[in-house]
Motif scaffolding. Structure first.
Motif, PDB file in Angstrom:
ATOM      1  N   LEU A 230       0.843  -1.379  -0.022  1.00  0.00           N
ATOM      2  CA  LEU A 230      -0.167   0.311  -0.317  1.00  0.00           C
ATOM      3  C   LEU A 230       1.082   1.393   0.067  1.00  0.00           C
ATOM      4  N   LEU A 232       0.597   3.673   1.220  1.00  0.00           N
ATOM      5  CA  LEU A 232       1.117   4.092   2.958  1.00  0.00           C
ATOM      6  C   LEU A 232       1.790   4.538   3.687  1.00  0.00           C
ATOM      7  N   GLU A 297      -7.039   5.240   8.901  1.00  0.00           N
ATOM      8  CA  GLU A 297      -6.665   5.244   7.059  1.00  0.00           C
ATOM      9  C   GLU A 297      -5.928   4.557   6.855  1.00  0.00           C
ATOM     10  N   ILE A 298      -4.453   4.245   7.502  1.00  0.00           N
ATOM     11  CA  ILE A 298      -3.702   3.379   7.206  1.00  0.00           C
ATOM     12  C   ILE A 298      -4.214   2.163   7.155  1.00  0.00           C
ATOM     13  N   ASN A 301      -6.981   0.434   5.413  1.00  0.00           N
ATOM     14  CA  ASN A 301      -6.439   0.317   4.005  1.00  0.00           C
ATOM     15  C   ASN A 301      -5.978  -1.572   4.276  1.00  0.00           C
ATOM     16  N   TRP A 303      -7.017  -3.632   6.666  1.00  0.00           N
ATOM     17  CA  TRP A 303      -8.056  -4.684   6.741  1.00  0.00           C
ATOM     18  C   TRP A 303      -8.623  -4.720   5.452  1.00  0.00           C
ATOM     19  N   GLN A 304      -8.487  -4.017   4.842  1.00  0.00           N
ATOM     20  CA  GLN A 304      -9.481  -4.691   3.790  1.00  0.00           C
ATOM     21  C   GLN A 304      -8.889  -5.901   2.859  1.00  0.00           C
ATOM     22  N   GLN A 305      -7.332  -5.843   3.210  1.00  0.00           N
ATOM     23  CA  GLN A 305      -6.501  -6.751   2.610  1.00  0.00           C
ATOM     24  C   GLN A 305      -6.359  -7.926   3.336  1.00  0.00           C
ATOM     25  N   THR A 337     -10.297  -2.513  13.521  1.00  0.00           N
ATOM     26  CA  THR A 337     -10.953  -3.741  12.676  1.00  0.00           C
ATOM     27  C   THR A 337     -11.493  -4.234  13.346  1.00  0.00           C
TER      28      THR A 337
END
Length: 445
Positions: A230, A232, A297-298, A301, A303-305, A337
């Motif tokens: 990512l 970030l 924000e980091i 992102n 957690w989306q993965q 999360t």
């Protein structure tokens, strides 16, 4: 020293720096680190990708020059770690229908792998292949050789990145006078050195919070299942502080390290006023809100993965990296999360001893660098103590201008006799000596 063991050298290209390490493996399997060198190159390397060939080449050469002096040897070759924001994995399946029921051979498996490697990706290429399970009939296996079937489905995880990732590195290393022994995928090398087999087997997510990027790697059943980088990292938090509070980058970085918290449940009733440059102060709550917003924000992102595989991660989330050192990072991940199994990586699986006099950088995480060193096997230096500088010295010393001495031609009579070269040299020397004697007599008078 070099005659007794192989001196291994490895390079890592981080978010804004080139890092080099030299050391060897001791007989007990531990590492002896002989040197660590870091060259900041904000204009040369960005998020692990080389943007400026000349600047990065100079950084590599400066590191080699310092290593040569400290090791009293000449660094000729090195291992290289590949990382950067374009690195990610893509799943691919190759299916083969066989005419009759046959026994699967090694040749057939190699042919399936070759077909997978031939897969093309726009503006990118395959840097590594991680075999997954193979579906033979109705059974999923990790080794299909020897099984009888009329159909096989081979699943692969291809590690893909932009073409220029290694092309630019090769250019820089070559210009700096170094040969590349081999390349490793940095996140994979780090996971091999940081995660125990039990972590990979039970399922875990290794999250490397770096300065410019955050890398997420998922493992189940001892196999890498997913990896992404990512764009970030900790530098984004520093930039937010700079833009919001109008302070210098160095000052913002110091504020983040000293006062930063990844997560706060509630604002402080009586926040302290933190002194900054130009006789100003920053409200503690304001600083924490800036840090917390970007940190959220980091983590979201990341957690989306992970979330789709979270039930398989019995080993939980394992954090590492320089940006993971901020206080309460574990609590922040749990909060944002809702996932409770979070822990910080304790140490590398292999122990490493640092030679006396070698400064371990405090502002840079060197776990990946040590992991690359651990994966190397071949000697990278030559026994040549007289060589103490690389092809590109850190600073070229000024040279005094060369004064040309003009020797007058001999008279025409002597020229016609065509004297030998030795006679010409003797006559020139005699003339020069007489001229110096005359100058000396004039000075005495």
């Amino acid at each position: 020293m070099g005659a007794e063991q192989n001196i291994i050298v490895a390079f890592e290209f981080g978010s804004s720096a080139v890092c080099g390490i030299a050391g060897y493996k001791k007989s007990d399997g531990t590492l002896k680190i002989l040197d660590i060198e870091i060259e900041k190159t904000a204009e040369g390397v960005r998020r692990g990708v080389i943007y400026n060939i000349d600047v990065t080449t100079t950084a590599i050469a400066n590191i080699v020059s310092r290593m040569n002096k400290k090791l009293e040897m000449r660094v000729k070759r090195a291992y290289v770690g590949l990382g950067g924001q374009s690195l990610h994995t893509v799943g691919n399946t190759i299916t083969r229908n066989l005419e009759t029921t046959v026994k699967i051979t090694t040749e057939l498996m190699d042919n399936l792998n070759d077909n997978n490697i031939a897969t093309e990706y726009p503006d990118s290429k395959i840097y590594d292949v991680i075999p997954q399970e193979f579906l033979v009939g109705h059974h999923s296996v990790t080794n299909a050789v020897g099984i009888q079937t009329d159909k096989i489905e081979a699943n692969y995880l291809n590690v893909v990145a932009r073409d220029i990732l290694d092309e630019n590195i090769k250019q820089c290393m070559q210009k700096a006078g170094l040969e590349i022994v081999d390349t490793f995928i940095s996140p994979i090398a780090l996971a091999d050195s940081l995660l125990a087999d039990n972590d990979k087997r039970s399922g875990c997510a290794l999250v490397d919070f770096g300065a410019g990027t955050t890398t997420v790697s998922l493992y189940t059943n001892n196999i890498l299942r997913h990896m992404t980088v990512l764009p970030l990292g900790g530098n984004n938090i520093t930039t937010d502080i700079v833009n919001s509070k109008q302070v210098y980058t160095e000052e913002a970085e110091a504020l983040k390290r000293k006062y930063g918290v990844a997560y706060i449940a509630a604002e402080t009733d009586k926040p302290q006023q933190i002194p900054v440059s130009n006789n100003r102060t920053i409200d503690e709550n304001d600083l924490q809100n800036i840090i917390g917003a970007r940190q959220e924000e980091i983590i979201v992102n990341v957690w989306q993965q992970i979330k789709d595989s979270s039930e398989k991660l019995l080993g939980g989330i394992v954090t590492t990296g320089g940006a993971a050192q901020i206080r309460d990072m574990t609590e922040a991940i749990k909060h944002f999360t809702g996932f409770d199994r979070v822990k910080a990586a304790k140490s590398l699986i292999i122990s490493a001893e640092v030679s006396s006099g070698i400064d371990t950088p405090q502002d840079t995480n060197i776990d990946t660098l040590i992991a690359l060193l651990m994966h190397g096997t071949e000697n990278c230096v030559s026994e040549n103590p007289s060589v103490t500088a690389a092809s590109f010295p850190e600073q070229e010393p000024e040279k005094a201008p060369i004064q040309e001495v003009v020797i007058p031609e001999a008279p025409e009579e002597e020229q016609s006799q065509k004297p030998t070269l030795a006679k010409k040299i003797r006559k020139a020397g005699l003339w020069l000596r007489n001229m110096l004697n005359e100058q000396s007599e004039e000075e005495e008078d």
